[in-house]
Write a protein that holds these residues in place. Structure first.
Motif, PDB file in Angstrom:
ATOM      1  N   SER A  46       0.826  -1.209   0.000  1.00  0.00           N
ATOM      2  CA  SER A  46       0.000   0.000   0.000  1.00  0.00           C
ATOM      3  C   SER A  46       0.860   1.259   0.000  1.00  0.00           C
ATOM      4  O   SER A  46       0.504   2.269  -0.607  1.00  0.00           O
ATOM      5  CB  SER A  46      -0.938   0.008   1.210  1.00  0.00           C
ATOM      6  N   ALA A  54      -3.725   1.400  -4.122  1.00  0.00           N
ATOM      7  CA  ALA A  54      -3.168   1.554  -2.776  1.00  0.00           C
ATOM      8  C   ALA A  54      -4.265   1.444  -1.727  1.00  0.00           C
ATOM      9  O   ALA A  54      -4.052   0.866  -0.648  1.00  0.00           O
ATOM     10  CB  ALA A  54      -2.453   2.898  -2.647  1.00  0.00           C
ATOM     11  N   GLN A  58      -4.478  -1.237   1.263  1.00  0.00           N
ATOM     12  CA  GLN A  58      -4.617  -0.785   2.646  1.00  0.00           C
ATOM     13  C   GLN A  58      -5.758  -1.512   3.355  1.00  0.00           C
ATOM     14  O   GLN A  58      -5.651  -1.863   4.537  1.00  0.00           O
ATOM     15  CB  GLN A  58      -4.856   0.726   2.684  1.00  0.00           C
ATOM     16  N   THR A 492      -7.212  -3.438  -7.728  1.00  0.00           N
ATOM     17  CA  THR A 492      -5.761  -3.415  -7.646  1.00  0.00           C
ATOM     18  C   THR A 492      -5.203  -4.509  -8.542  1.00  0.00           C
ATOM     19  O   THR A 492      -5.927  -5.113  -9.326  1.00  0.00           O
ATOM     20  CB  THR A 492      -5.290  -3.592  -6.182  1.00  0.00           C
TER      21      THR A 492
END
Length: 706
Positions: A46, A54, A58, A492
């Protein structure tokens, strides 16, 4: 006698030699020892990302969900089903290592000639590269016993291990190549072993101390793996250059007939001051990377500021102490042929520079326009620059085993090696609306993993269409599925991370650019009390950077001449490099600019016309600038020959920029422009008389003892 800060530091060091030398050695030993014992802390996924990718990382970290490192092995046969026996052997061999989990059944390709086996590494993904070797050996063993099929392996752990091995190997190569190379250049320049060893020794000890302090700092600001390589690149080149400037001036003054103490005072007051100004400029320019919004650049900023500060500190403290202690022994270990060349070097360099300058000063407008045209022509390819976070398959080169495996797997199972990962966070992951949204992905054969206790879900989505599929996933599929459910969903993965990182860089480069141009302008204004010199400094730097960008794009994006340096076309520039090169070159160019313009200003302050001062300043600094440039180009070129694509791009970009800066810019464009401007170079802005006086005429005052 009124001396500037650099001169006072130099004089104190010369009078307190033992304190300066042993203090430096104690500092280096303590910093290296304590830093080595503490170890370096790498940044998390992250921390190394940006944007939605990111945020997704997280969420997983906050939930304590560490995704295992995934591996895949593809078996290819000549006919349908030829892979079955080898696939069975592979599953057995991988299972026996005890390092793998979630070992899946082979998935056949559409034509039945290939099969893909996926599994995860046990334990923390961050350390999986340290444990993957038994698995690699197991796959290699089956490959050796099954020559009738082709076996390809690719995954986070195996790629991470190769990356770690390459980085370690590259750093050793850089150290063991750059150091002897710099030593050889200095030996030719000075013709004496001791004089050559001094800058190299101080630069290496500065790097050692910086490595230790950076390891300590990494416990607060986590670092990327390549940070140490970047630190060594900057620290060694700058450290050697600063010592070279100082040592060259001291030897020049001795050759001019001054006694040892006076020569050292002059060197401290002139070159020592130039080192302080240059070092300050480099450090402030590096601080601009803190404005990028990315932790990667914050680490680069911290590392480069730290090593430049330590190198600068050593150059103005321990170096004059050693010069005072050595005296004429600085010429110990003379190499007969080289020593005579070294003694003639400054005069010969000045004579050559004088011959080159003669036509430039005679026709300054023609040469100024010509130099600008050359630099703009080199910069032209940069207009089509494409940036991306280069995947490991591009970093290692197209012929590496890992890259070959990646290509074959991606071609046979599109989207397999680099799928997107949709991370979903909800107050209740089991609510009807969220379950319905997840079901739409399951119906599309995407892999859905629900972490009930953490109220988090992960969806693995193949991206056979690359960026187009990613855009569709982010803008259409995810919003349509989760809108109105109360859940947040972020995408992601490798491609998503690259897109987000590049997007953040495009926003981050604007404040960084504004900061370093403003800082360069203000520092030059403070140093020379001339807004004309400050403006020309910024413009010359921009031309150097633009030319470097153009060469990088031509070589690595388009492949023009890439094979000549052992590289290849990759179709893009590593996303973090343009900003890094911009900041570094703005800082490093001050090495030459401050050094050269200071000598021109000295001559002008003695009553010379601007044209005559330019002629003398360029000739008097030609030897030091040439030597420093050759060393920097040599060190940067070493990085251009390393294995990693981003290191190659960085090395070539910086080497070309420094070469152009020390030749076309400093030997042609700068003298031509200053000659054209004449006395306007020294115009002090309104109110500038209240600026602190930055002396440039120290040489004659120190020599006269006033």
């Amino acid at each position: 006698m009124r001396l500037n800060l650099a001169a006072r530091i130099g004089v104190w060091s010369a009078h307190h030699r033992k304190t300066a030398v042993f203090g430096w050695l104690l500092f280096v030993v303590l910093a290296t020892g304590i830093g080595g014992a503490s170890g370096m802390v790498d940044m998390s996924e992250s921390e190394n990302g940006a944007g939605d990718s990111a945020r997704a990382a997280q969420i997983l970290e906050d939930a304590g969900l560490t995704r295992p490192a995934g591996e895949m092995v593809m078996v290819s046969g000549q006919g349908a089903g030829d892979w079955r026996a080898a696939a069975a052997d592979l599953r057995t061999a991988v299972h026996r290592t005890g390092a793998a989990q979630n070992l899946a059944e082979p998935v056949p390709s559409k034509d039945g000639k290939d099969a893909l086996i996926t599994f995860d590494m046990k334990g923390d993904a961050a350390t999986s590269a340290d444990r993957v070797q038994p698995v690699i050996d197991a796959v290699a063993g089956v490959r050796a016993h099954r020559p009738d099929v082709k076996i390809y392996q690719f995954g986070e752990a195996s790629a991470g291990k190769q990356l770690s091995d390459l980085l370690s190997s590259d750093l050793r190569t850089a150290e063991f190549t750059a150091v002897p190379l710099a030593l050889g250049i200095l030996l030719v320049a000075f013709g004496a072993v001791v004089a050559a060893l001094l800058p190299v020794g101080l630069a290496l000890t500065a790097c050692m101390a910086a490595f230790g302090l950076l390891s300590l700092a990494s416990h607060q600001l986590h670092l990327f793996q390549t940070t140490y390589s970047v630190m060594f690149l900057m620290g060694f080149a700058v450290g050697v250059d600063y010592c070279l400037f100082y040592l060259r001036r001291e030897r020049d003054e001795r050759a001019a007939g001054h006694d040892a103490e006076t020569a050292l005072r002059i060197a401290a007051a002139t070159s020592g001051r130039a080192v302080l100004v240059s070092g300050l400029t480099v450090m402030v320019a590096m601080a601009g990377m803190f404005l990028s919004g990315l932790m990667l650049f914050k680490g680069f900023a911290l590392a480069t500021i730290m090593v430049v500060f330590i190198a600068m500190l050593g150059s103005v403290t321990v170096l004059p102490a050693l010069l005072s202690w050595l005296g004429d022994r600085i010429d110990a270990g003379r190499v007969p042929l080289l020593n005579s060349r070294g003694r003639r070097g400054a005069r010969q360099s000045g004579a050559v520079a004088g011959k080159l300058l003669r036509p430039v000063l005679a026709r300054p407008a023609f040469f100024a326009v010509g130099a600008v045209v050359v630099l703009l022509a080199l910069a032209a390819p940069a207009l089509g620059m494409k940036t991306e976070s280069l995947g490991l398959e591009k970093q290692f080169g197209s012929s590496s085993e890992l890259s070959v495996a990646y290509r074959h797997i991606a071609q046979t199972f599109p989207g397999g090696p680099a799928p997107a990962n949709v991370v979903v966070k909800a107050a209740d992951i089991g609510s009807p609306g969220v379950r319905k949204a997840l079901a739409t992905f399951e119906e599309a054969s995407d892999k859905v993993t629900v972490h009930q206790r953490q109220n988090v879900a992960e969806i693995e989505v193949p991206l056979p269409g690359g960026r187009a599929d990613l855009t569709k996933l982010r803008e259409d599929r995810v919003p349509a599925a989760f809108e109105g459910t109360g859940a947040t969903a972020y995408v992601t993965g490798d491609l998503a991370g690259s897109v987000d990182f590049t997007g953040q860089l495009k926003h981050g480069i604007v404040p960084v650019f504004a900061f370093i141009t403003a800082v360069t302008f203000l520092l030059m204004l403070f140093c020379f009390r001339s807004y004309v010199i400050a403006v020309t400094s910024v413009l010359l730097n921009l031309l150097s950077v633009a030319a470097a960008y153009g060469v990088m794009v031509a070589v690595f994006q388009h492949g023009w001449g890439a094979s000549l340096i052992g590289s290849e076309k990759v179709g893009a520039i590593e996303s973090w490099l343009p900003l890094f090169v911009l900041v570094v070159l703005f800082g490093l160019s001050m090495d030459y600019h401050v050094f050269v313009v200071s000598r021109i200003r000295e001559a002008h302050d003695r009553g010379m016309t601007t044209r005559a001062a330019v002629d003398e300043g360029i000739r008097r600094t030609a030897g030091a600038v040439t030597g420093a440039a050759v060393i920097m180009v040599a060190v940067f070129s070493v990085f251009g020959t390393l294995s990693m694509q981003d290191m190659q791009q960085m090395g070539v970009g910086l080497a070309v920029a420094v070469l152009l800066d020390a030749t076309v810019v400093r030997m042609v464009l700068l003298p031509a422009v200053m000659t054209l401007l004449g006395e306007r170079n020294w115009r002090t802005p309104k109110g500038g008389s209240r600026l602190p006086e930055a002396e440039h005429g120290e040489e004659r005052r120190v020599a006269a003892g006033v």
